[in-house]
Write a protein that holds these residues in place. Structure first.
Motif, PDB file in Angstrom:
ATOM      1  N   ILE A  88      14.021  19.239 -12.939  1.00  0.00           N
ATOM      2  CA  ILE A  88      13.615  18.884 -14.315  1.00  0.00           C
ATOM      3  C   ILE A  88      14.130  18.301 -15.334  1.00  0.00           C
ATOM      4  O   ILE A  88      13.206  17.764 -16.310  1.00  0.00           O
ATOM      5  CB  ILE A  88      12.967  20.463 -14.797  1.00  0.00           C
ATOM      6  N   LEU A  91      13.355  15.091 -14.567  1.00  0.00           N
ATOM      7  CA  LEU A  91      11.897  14.795 -15.102  1.00  0.00           C
ATOM      8  C   LEU A  91      12.336  14.148 -17.024  1.00  0.00           C
ATOM      9  O   LEU A  91      11.486  13.132 -17.469  1.00  0.00           O
ATOM     10  CB  LEU A  91      11.157  15.776 -14.723  1.00  0.00           C
ATOM     11  N   GLU A  92      12.641  15.409 -17.597  1.00  0.00           N
ATOM     12  CA  GLU A  92      12.830  15.171 -19.213  1.00  0.00           C
ATOM     13  C   GLU A  92      13.017  13.810 -19.481  1.00  0.00           C
ATOM     14  O   GLU A  92      12.683  12.857 -20.294  1.00  0.00           O
ATOM     15  CB  GLU A  92      13.082  16.361 -19.447  1.00  0.00           C
ATOM     16  N   LEU A  94      12.928  10.976 -18.193  1.00  0.00           N
ATOM     17  CA  LEU A  94      12.436  10.395 -17.740  1.00  0.00           C
ATOM     18  C   LEU A  94      11.152   9.733 -19.029  1.00  0.00           C
ATOM     19  O   LEU A  94      11.064   8.707 -18.947  1.00  0.00           O
ATOM     20  CB  LEU A  94      11.620  10.293 -16.356  1.00  0.00           C
TER      21      LEU A  94
END
Lengths: 103, 213
Positions: A88, A91-92, A94
């Motif tokens: 996660i 992803l953040e 990114l």
């Protein structure tokens, strides 16, 4: 290219797996049928993803009998929790990176 | 290695799944309106029919003191309470059930069970407490206790459902405290809390969630 996907875990590169992980992150233990209803997938599809996550040591399987019915539920392992949290975070990161449109 | 996933879509999906798997989200605004209407009807029946517009006086054993023998105050109040309770339960159950079908959500999920359990565990203690108050003749505190316990039950249940239920919970508890202080206005504040507040909350929820579905 390599820097963009750094930190992303290929164990979670699929919607069904993301769903399984999300449900297990916020619940103490989730039964097979509950996961099936939640994700709206077939038995076979769900079972194969669960198997994959189990083999990777991310989730633990608990089989027991409730009365005469077999009941299977799943929990996250400590390692699985860590792996998903860093996924996660990746992803953040990114999302915040300037060239976030690169896939 | 390439990844097909889009990080913002993935995060949205994760958030949705976390919420859907841990919370009961099929609550319908219409059920708030239905519960409120039953409460208003019950309060109207109690005040205008059973208490004859407030002219019936009763003692600490809920027995009429100014109309002689032919009173049915206790049985009337009990029947009225059962009518409101069963009407509210059945209508809200049905409306939530219908709402979950409409949104293609499962109804009796583990989170629904947890929510119902966390609501009714506190409510049953509150119900027993109110019956004990009646047993000892403390009628003036019954309305306040119902509001207070209902608010606590809602607060307890809100963690398994929409967070904004806690706003409803605090409103009911504030009215409960008011009713404890102004204990002669118990029925009025009860009607305000269980009737009017439910309807307002239900209408707000209906326009916020139901209409979008």
């Amino acid at each position: 290219m390599k820097t963009i996907i750094e930190g992303l875990n290929k164990n979670f590169d699929n919607r069904v797996r993301l769903g399984i992980m999300s449900a297990l992150m916020v619940n103490e233990g989730v039964e097979f049928n509950t996961l099936k209803d939640l994700l709206g997938v077939t038995d076979g599809n769900l079972a194969s993803h669960l198997k994959g996550l189990e083999k990777a040591g991310i989730i633990a399987v608990h089989k027991q009998f409730i009365g005469k019915k077999p009941n299977t539920s799943y929990t996250l392992t400590g390692d699985g929790k860590k792996q998903f949290s860093s996924h996660i975070n990746a992803l953040e990161k990114l999302l915040k990176s300037p060239d976030k449109n690169v896939h | 290695m390439t990844t097909k996933s889009n990080p913002s879509e993935d995060l949205k999906h994760i958030r949705q799944m976390m919420e859907a798997s841990s919370k009961f989200l099929s609550l319908s605004g219409l059920s708030g309106i239905a519960v409120g209407s039953f409460a208003l009807a019950g309060a109207a029946i109690a005040y205008f029919i059973i208490l004859k517009g407030g002219t019936v006086k009763y003692n600490e054993f809920i027995q009429v003191v100014n109309y002689g023998q032919n009173d049915h105050l206790r049985s009337g109040m009990l029947l009225n309470a059962l009518f409101v309770l069963s009407g509210a339960l059945l209508s809200s159950w049905y409306l939530c059930y219908r709402n979950s079908k409409k949104r293609n959500q499962k109804f009796w999920t583990p989170s629904a069970q947890k929510m119902v359990w966390s609501l009714f565990s506190v409510l049953s203690v509150g119900g027993a407490f109110c019956l004990l108050l009646v047993y000892h003749g403390y009628f003036k505190l019954v309305a306040a206790s119902m509001l207070l316990f209902y608010g606590l039950a809602l607060l307890n249940a809100s963690k398994y459902s929409m967070q904004n239920i806690s706003a409803l919970a605090y409103t009911q508890m504030s009215l409960g405290l008011l009713a404890t202080f102004f204990h002669n206005y118990g029925l009025l504040l009860w009607t305000l809390g269980f009737g009017v507040v439910h309807i307002i909350y239900g209408v707000a929820m209906y326009f916020k969630y139901d209409r979008k579905a």
